[in-house]
Design a protein around this motif. Structure first.
Motif, PDB file in Angstrom:
ATOM      1  N   THR A   1     -15.095 -10.500  98.004  1.00  0.00           N
ATOM      2  CA  THR A   1     -16.025  -9.473  98.525  1.00  0.00           C
ATOM      3  C   THR A   1     -16.444  -8.867  97.138  1.00  0.00           C
ATOM      4  O   THR A   1     -17.872  -8.155  97.220  1.00  0.00           O
ATOM      5  CB  THR A   1     -15.350  -8.606  99.121  1.00  0.00           C
ATOM      6  OG1 THR A   1     -14.189  -7.957  98.446  1.00  0.00           O
ATOM      7  CG2 THR A   1     -15.000  -9.072 100.418  1.00  0.00           C
TER       8      THR A   1
ATOM      9  N   GLY B   1     -18.864 -14.518 103.431  1.00  0.00           N
ATOM     10  CA  GLY B   1     -18.558 -13.767 104.653  1.00  0.00           C
ATOM     11  C   GLY B   1     -17.267 -14.643 105.318  1.00  0.00           C
ATOM     12  O   GLY B   1     -16.453 -13.790 105.762  1.00  0.00           O
TER      13      GLY B   1
ATOM     14  N   VAL C   1     -13.984 -14.494 103.339  1.00  0.00           N
ATOM     15  CA  VAL C   1     -13.469 -13.407 103.515  1.00  0.00           C
ATOM     16  C   VAL C   1     -12.601 -13.208 104.647  1.00  0.00           C
ATOM     17  O   VAL C   1     -11.548 -12.844 104.683  1.00  0.00           O
ATOM     18  CB  VAL C   1     -14.457 -12.183 103.171  1.00  0.00           C
ATOM     19  CG1 VAL C   1     -13.836 -10.706 103.270  1.00  0.00           C
ATOM     20  CG2 VAL C   1     -15.006 -12.079 101.834  1.00  0.00           C
ATOM     21  N   TYR C   2     -13.312 -13.385 105.679  1.00  0.00           N
ATOM     22  CA  TYR C   2     -12.749 -13.433 107.229  1.00  0.00           C
ATOM     23  C   TYR C   2     -11.511 -14.354 107.260  1.00  0.00           C
ATOM     24  O   TYR C   2     -10.500 -13.739 107.711  1.00  0.00           O
ATOM     25  CB  TYR C   2     -13.794 -13.665 108.090  1.00  0.00           C
ATOM     26  CG  TYR C   2     -13.186 -13.526 109.627  1.00  0.00           C
ATOM     27  CD1 TYR C   2     -13.025 -12.232 110.227  1.00  0.00           C
ATOM     28  CD2 TYR C   2     -12.951 -14.899 110.224  1.00  0.00           C
ATOM     29  CE1 TYR C   2     -12.518 -12.207 111.506  1.00  0.00           C
ATOM     30  CE2 TYR C   2     -12.247 -14.686 111.611  1.00  0.00           C
ATOM     31  CZ  TYR C   2     -12.206 -13.505 112.322  1.00  0.00           C
ATOM     32  OH  TYR C   2     -11.775 -13.141 113.474  1.00  0.00           O
TER      33      TYR C   2
ATOM     34  N   LEU D   1     -10.640  -1.681  97.555  1.00  0.00           N
ATOM     35  CA  LEU D   1     -10.926  -3.260  97.670  1.00  0.00           C
ATOM     36  C   LEU D   1     -10.848  -4.057  96.257  1.00  0.00           C
ATOM     37  O   LEU D   1     -10.045  -5.090  95.860  1.00  0.00           O
ATOM     38  CB  LEU D   1     -12.422  -3.407  98.288  1.00  0.00           C
ATOM     39  CG  LEU D   1     -12.692  -4.723  98.438  1.00  0.00           C
ATOM     40  CD1 LEU D   1     -11.860  -5.563  99.399  1.00  0.00           C
ATOM     41  CD2 LEU D   1     -13.957  -4.895  98.741  1.00  0.00           C
TER      42      LEU D   1
ATOM     43  N   TYR E   1     -21.450 -13.125 107.919  1.00  0.00           N
ATOM     44  CA  TYR E   1     -20.500 -14.143 108.437  1.00  0.00           C
ATOM     45  C   TYR E   1     -20.636 -14.709 109.900  1.00  0.00           C
ATOM     46  O   TYR E   1     -20.174 -15.680 110.227  1.00  0.00           O
ATOM     47  CB  TYR E   1     -19.067 -13.823 108.052  1.00  0.00           C
ATOM     48  CG  TYR E   1     -18.209 -12.912 109.236  1.00  0.00           C
ATOM     49  CD1 TYR E   1     -17.801 -13.299 110.261  1.00  0.00           C
ATOM     50  CD2 TYR E   1     -18.515 -11.583 108.840  1.00  0.00           C
ATOM     51  CE1 TYR E   1     -17.140 -12.384 111.237  1.00  0.00           C
ATOM     52  CE2 TYR E   1     -18.048 -10.690 109.706  1.00  0.00           C
ATOM     53  CZ  TYR E   1     -17.444 -11.195 110.836  1.00  0.00           C
ATOM     54  OH  TYR E   1     -16.967 -10.338 111.937  1.00  0.00           O
TER      55      TYR E   1
ATOM     56  N   GLN F   1      -8.502 -13.331 104.595  1.00  0.00           N
ATOM     57  CA  GLN F   1      -7.878 -12.030 105.096  1.00  0.00           C
ATOM     58  C   GLN F   1      -7.275 -11.949 106.515  1.00  0.00           C
ATOM     59  O   GLN F   1      -6.273 -11.654 106.720  1.00  0.00           O
ATOM     60  CB  GLN F   1      -8.898 -10.786 105.106  1.00  0.00           C
ATOM     61  CG  GLN F   1      -8.146  -9.491 105.511  1.00  0.00           C
ATOM     62  CD  GLN F   1      -9.287  -8.544 105.345  1.00  0.00           C
ATOM     63  OE1 GLN F   1     -10.363  -8.648 105.090  1.00  0.00           O
ATOM     64  NE2 GLN F   1      -8.630  -6.939 105.615  1.00  0.00           N
TER      65      GLN F   1
ATOM     66  N   SER G   1      -8.124  -6.876  94.220  1.00  0.00           N
ATOM     67  CA  SER G   1      -8.641  -8.110  94.067  1.00  0.00           C
ATOM     68  C   SER G   1      -7.727  -8.448  92.667  1.00  0.00           C
ATOM     69  O   SER G   1      -7.791  -9.579  92.143  1.00  0.00           O
ATOM     70  CB  SER G   1     -10.086  -8.116  93.637  1.00  0.00           C
ATOM     71  OG  SER G   1     -10.254  -7.162  92.671  1.00  0.00           O
TER      72      SER G   1
ATOM     73  N   GLY H   1     -23.517 -11.179 102.594  1.00  0.00           N
ATOM     74  CA  GLY H   1     -22.490 -10.794 103.171  1.00  0.00           C
ATOM     75  C   GLY H   1     -22.244 -11.015 104.532  1.00  0.00           C
ATOM     76  O   GLY H   1     -21.200 -10.895 105.296  1.00  0.00           O
TER      77      GLY H   1
END
Length: 318
Positions: free
Chosen positions: A295, A275, A278-279, A56, A261, A282, A60, A259
């Motif tokens: 993240t 959160g 990030v969802y 991860l 979501y 991605q 980044s 974190g």
């Protein structure tokens, strides 16, 4: 045990073939047996957990090609620079502020409950306390959130109760505020805050209760004998000694809020948290490097927080 018995046991162990030899090896080298027992969880931690975190972190440092939309695997800090754009920085700031408020509120609510359980609850009362605190953890996470969505809705029981008490104008005035309000509690930052506190509160109560139980009551009595009132005894005796429990609970509430979501997705406004970002990056946008950079933010924040807590000596009594 006599020498003859030991020799007999050794000869019996030696006649067991491969199994006997292996048993003899473990008996003679207990550290080797301990190493074999710890090897599977260490491999899981090192390969699956730490390996995924390293992958991860590596993602980044990549970026998205603006023309093709594909990942450019050239090392760059450009993705991290995107975190400081106003929209992304606002997401980070909103999440950190919410996590801080949830942690402070959880401490304020949990400390009296934990103090009563540690000092006054005995026998069946203490058993009831543990069941009452952990009972919400037995039910489904999503069920609890959707239940709160119904409770906080404009037609929910909370609004109905406030209406019976004549407090609806006060609720409407609060919901009209720009940062904390919304169409209803279920569609406001206030509702998100309430559900966060409810869901993570057990993780704050139990560590504080365990820390208070380790404080001898004689210390509080001695402070009273020396002329300290209840407030002084709390500030100078109980709170410093219970601080490891507060820090342990805050690690859970703060990190879990950073974190999460699902709660902001179901309850709250359209403003994103880390959160959700990030969802979205991605899954919907396909921007894996930016999702990875998002993240990394909670990891860095929690690392700084744990370092500061350790410097303050909060872990000495854990």
């Amino acid at each position: 045990m006599s020498t003859a018995a030991l020799s007999t046991l050794a000869s019996a162990r030696g006649t067991g073939g491969f199994t006997g030899a292996l048993s003899d090896l473990f008996w003679r080298r207990p550290r080797f047996l301990l190493f074999l027992l710890l090897l599977p969880p260490l491999l899981w931690l090192g390969i699956i957990y730490l390996g995924s975190l390293f992958a991860l972190l590596l993602q980044s440092f990549f970026s998205i090609d603006e023309f093709s939309g594909l990942i450019d695997r050239t090392f760059t800090l450009r993705t991290y620079a995107q975190l400081f754009q106003p929209a992304n920085y606002d997401i980070i700031l909103r999440t950190v502020v919410m996590a801080m408020l949830v942690t402070l509120a959880s401490v304020a609510v949990a400390f009296p409950i934990a103090y009563y359980a540690a000092r006054y609850a005995k026998g069946a009362a203490k058993a009831f306390f543990y069941v009452a605190v952990t009972l919400p953890l037995w039910s489904s996470y999503l069920v609890k959130i959707y239940a709160w969505k119904l409770i906080l809705a404009k037609e929910g029981i909370l609004t109905w109760g406030l209406g019976k008490l004549g407090l609806l104008p006060l609720l409407d005035a609060w919901l009209s505020l720009p940062m904390v309000g919304g169409n209803s509690l279920s569609l406001s930052a206030t509702g998100t805050f309430i559900v966060f506190v409810y869901v993570w509160l057990p993780f704050m109560i139990l560590p504080i209760q365990a820390a208070i139980e380790r404080v001898p009551p004689s210390l509080m009595e001695a402070s009273a004998d020396l002329g300290a009132d209840a407030g002084q005894a709390f500030r100078t005796v109980l709170l410093p000694l219970a601080l490891p429990g507060v820090i342990a609970g805050s690690i859970f509430t703060f990190s879990l809020t950073l974190g999460d979501y699902i709660i902001p997705q179901i309850i709250g406004t359209s403003r994103l948290f880390i959160g959700q970002a990030v969802y979205a990056q991605q899954g919907t946008a396909g921007n894996v490097p930016l999702a990875a950079a998002f993240t990394v933010v909670p990891v860095v924040i929690m690392g700084i927080y744990l370092w500061a807590a350790r410097r303050m000596g909060a872990f000495d009594a854990l």
